[in-house]
Design a protein around this motif. Sequence first.
Motif, short mmCIF file in Angstrom:
data_model
loop_
_atom_site.label_atom_id
_atom_site.label_comp_id
_atom_site.label_asym_id
_atom_site.label_seq_id
_atom_site.Cartn_x
_atom_site.Cartn_y
_atom_site.Cartn_z
N SER A 2 -8.23 16.43 -2.43
CA SER A 2 -9.07 15.74 -1.46
C SER A 2 -10.06 14.79 -2.11
CB SER A 2 -9.81 16.77 -0.60
OG SER A 2 -10.61 17.60 -1.43
N ASN A 3 -10.35 14.96 -3.42
CA ASN A 3 -11.29 14.08 -4.08
C ASN A 3 -10.68 12.74 -4.45
OD1 ASN A 3 -9.67 15.49 -5.97
ND2 ASN A 3 -11.06 14.95 -7.63
N ARG A 4 -9.36 12.62 -4.40
CA ARG A 4 -8.71 11.36 -4.75
C ARG A 4 -8.46 10.57 -3.46
NH1 ARG A 4 -7.50 11.20 -9.99
NH2 ARG A 4 -7.11 13.13 -11.12
N LYS A 5 -9.51 9.88 -3.02
CA LYS A 5 -9.42 9.22 -1.72
C LYS A 5 -9.72 7.73 -1.78
CE LYS A 5 -8.41 12.58 1.18
NZ LYS A 5 -7.24 12.53 2.07
N ASN A 6 -10.23 7.21 -2.89
CA ASN A 6 -10.62 5.81 -2.98
C ASN A 6 -9.54 5.00 -3.69
OD1 ASN A 6 -12.98 6.47 -1.72
ND2 ASN A 6 -14.24 6.38 -3.56
N LYS A 19 0.97 -8.48 3.81
CA LYS A 19 2.16 -7.67 3.59
C LYS A 19 1.85 -6.18 3.64
CE LYS A 19 4.52 -11.10 0.68
NZ LYS A 19 5.09 -11.38 -0.66
N LEU A 20 0.63 -5.84 3.18
CA LEU A 20 0.29 -4.43 3.06
C LEU A 20 -0.50 -3.88 4.25
CD1 LEU A 20 -0.80 -4.09 -0.69
CD2 LEU A 20 1.37 -3.43 0.34
N ASP A 21 -0.84 -4.75 5.17
CA ASP A 21 -1.71 -4.31 6.27
C ASP A 21 -1.20 -3.06 6.98
OD1 ASP A 21 -4.15 -4.86 7.86
OD2 ASP A 21 -2.68 -5.02 9.49
N PRO A 22 0.09 -2.98 7.34
CA PRO A 22 0.57 -1.74 7.98
C PRO A 22 0.40 -0.52 7.08
CG PRO A 22 2.16 -3.52 8.25
CD PRO A 22 1.17 -3.98 7.24
N LEU A 23 0.56 -0.73 5.78
CA LEU A 23 0.43 0.37 4.84
C LEU A 23 -1.03 0.78 4.66
CD1 LEU A 23 2.97 -0.92 2.17
CD2 LEU A 23 3.40 0.52 4.16
N LEU A 24 -1.92 -0.21 4.69
CA LEU A 24 -3.35 0.09 4.58
C LEU A 24 -3.82 0.90 5.78
CD1 LEU A 24 -4.77 -3.31 3.23
CD2 LEU A 24 -3.99 -1.31 1.96
N GLN A 25 -3.31 0.55 6.95
CA GLN A 25 -3.67 1.31 8.15
C GLN A 25 -3.18 2.75 8.04
OE1 GLN A 25 -5.75 0.06 10.37
NE2 GLN A 25 -5.73 -1.80 9.11
N LEU A 26 -1.99 2.90 7.45
CA LEU A 26 -1.45 4.24 7.24
C LEU A 26 -2.31 5.02 6.26
CD1 LEU A 26 0.87 6.27 7.69
CD2 LEU A 26 2.08 5.17 5.80
N ALA A 27 -2.78 4.33 5.20
CA ALA A 27 -3.64 4.99 4.22
C ALA A 27 -4.95 5.45 4.86
CB ALA A 27 -3.93 4.04 3.06
N LYS A 28 -5.56 4.58 5.66
CA LYS A 28 -6.82 4.93 6.32
C LYS A 28 -6.63 6.09 7.29
CE LYS A 28 -8.70 0.25 5.88
NZ LYS A 28 -9.08 -0.99 6.60
N LYS A 29 -5.49 6.08 7.98
CA LYS A 29 -5.19 7.14 8.94
C LYS A 29 -5.11 8.49 8.23
CE LYS A 29 -1.73 8.50 12.41
NZ LYS A 29 -0.44 8.10 13.05
N ASN A 30 -4.69 8.45 6.96
CA ASN A 30 -4.56 9.68 6.19
C ASN A 30 -5.82 10.01 5.38
OD1 ASN A 30 -1.56 10.88 6.14
ND2 ASN A 30 -1.43 8.65 6.40
N HIS A 93 1.71 10.87 1.00
CA HIS A 93 1.99 12.29 1.21
C HIS A 93 1.98 13.03 -0.12
CE1 HIS A 93 4.60 15.86 1.72
NE2 HIS A 93 4.04 15.92 2.92
N THR A 94 2.54 12.42 -1.15
CA THR A 94 2.60 13.05 -2.47
C THR A 94 1.20 13.27 -3.03
OG1 THR A 94 4.73 12.00 -2.94
CG2 THR A 94 3.47 12.78 -4.83
N MET A 95 0.31 12.28 -2.86
CA MET A 95 -1.04 12.38 -3.42
C MET A 95 -1.92 13.35 -2.63
SD MET A 95 -2.01 8.61 -4.89
CE MET A 95 -1.72 7.74 -3.37
N GLU A 96 -1.53 13.69 -1.42
CA GLU A 96 -2.36 14.57 -0.59
C GLU A 96 -1.98 16.04 -0.70
OE1 GLU A 96 -5.03 13.36 2.68
OE2 GLU A 96 -3.04 13.36 3.59
N HIS A 97 -0.83 16.33 -1.25
CA HIS A 97 -0.36 17.70 -1.21
C HIS A 97 -0.22 18.30 -2.60
CE1 HIS A 97 0.64 16.19 2.79
NE2 HIS A 97 0.65 17.45 3.19
N GLU A 98 -0.18 19.61 -2.65
CA GLU A 98 -0.22 20.32 -3.92
C GLU A 98 1.02 20.12 -4.77
OE1 GLU A 98 -0.99 24.37 -3.14
OE2 GLU A 98 -3.02 24.03 -2.39
N GLU A 99 2.11 19.67 -4.17
CA GLU A 99 3.33 19.52 -4.97
C GLU A 99 3.30 18.28 -5.85
OE1 GLU A 99 4.45 17.34 -1.10
OE2 GLU A 99 3.31 19.11 -1.68
N MET A 100 2.19 17.52 -5.77
CA MET A 100 2.08 16.34 -6.59
C MET A 100 2.12 16.69 -8.08
SD MET A 100 -1.00 13.57 -6.93
CE MET A 100 -1.90 14.60 -8.07
#
Length: 265
Positions: A2-6, A19-30, A93-100
């Motif tokens: 959870s500390n890796r958020k920036n 190009k990345l706007d949809p992906l940035l929105q996805l990142a913010k949503k997460n 998803h990979t960066m948010e979960h323990e299996e990373m």
Amino acid sequence: MSNRKNIYFYQYDNELKQKLDPLLQLAKKNGFTIVSDDKDANIIISVGGDGAFLQAVRKTGFRQDCLYVGITKDNESGLYCDFNLDNFDEMLHTMEHEEMEVRRFPVLQGTVNGESTFDCLNEVSIRSSIIKTIAMEVIIDNNHFETFRGDGLIVATPTGSTGYNKSTNGAVIDPLIPSFQVTELASLNNNRYRTLGSSFVLGKERTLKLEIIQDGNDYPVIGFDNEAYSIKNIKDITITLSDKVIKTVKLKNNSYWDRVKRTFL
């Protein structure tokens, strides 16, 4: 995690933003935050191939307290890049979960004339800048090994072994082996000049010193990764394996050798 958020995007411009706007929105949503200064980030993302990844690492100072992530665009492959623009959600998803899993890449440190020090992730190369061979004394752990004369030498990390080093018939080295490889560029081998004539690999505790023989080729070109440096009157360069490592996110079922296979076979 959870500390890796920036998240900081290297060379983030308006074209990339569209190009990345949809992906940035996805990142913010997460729950991720996009920052404008790399010093505020704990995730640094490059978009492009391996060249963009190398530049991102270099320009942000080989940060030891963050993750570096490489994202390729369409029709690109990258040995440093686990992700593609099409699977950005998988990266989050990979960066948010323990299996990373975190992969650690060795870094070389080169010191020129005992003064200026540079880090590099791929390779150090030293080449003749004129139409004449360059001569160097090759010294390993303060012991003279050989006198090289030819177009130059490449000193590569394991991950850098697939780049310039491989194109000159050097071996591909597993990055789990902390080491660096020395490869010749068009060496002269005859009754007067003699070198090993093949690449050789040095362990992490070794120190390599290249002393330039001052015979008219006193201004060679030194490359650290994909940048060339014009340094006048080069007398010697000392190369060791640094204590630094570059940490990246590893996708499951996508090992270094999977990427080597995908890139070359």
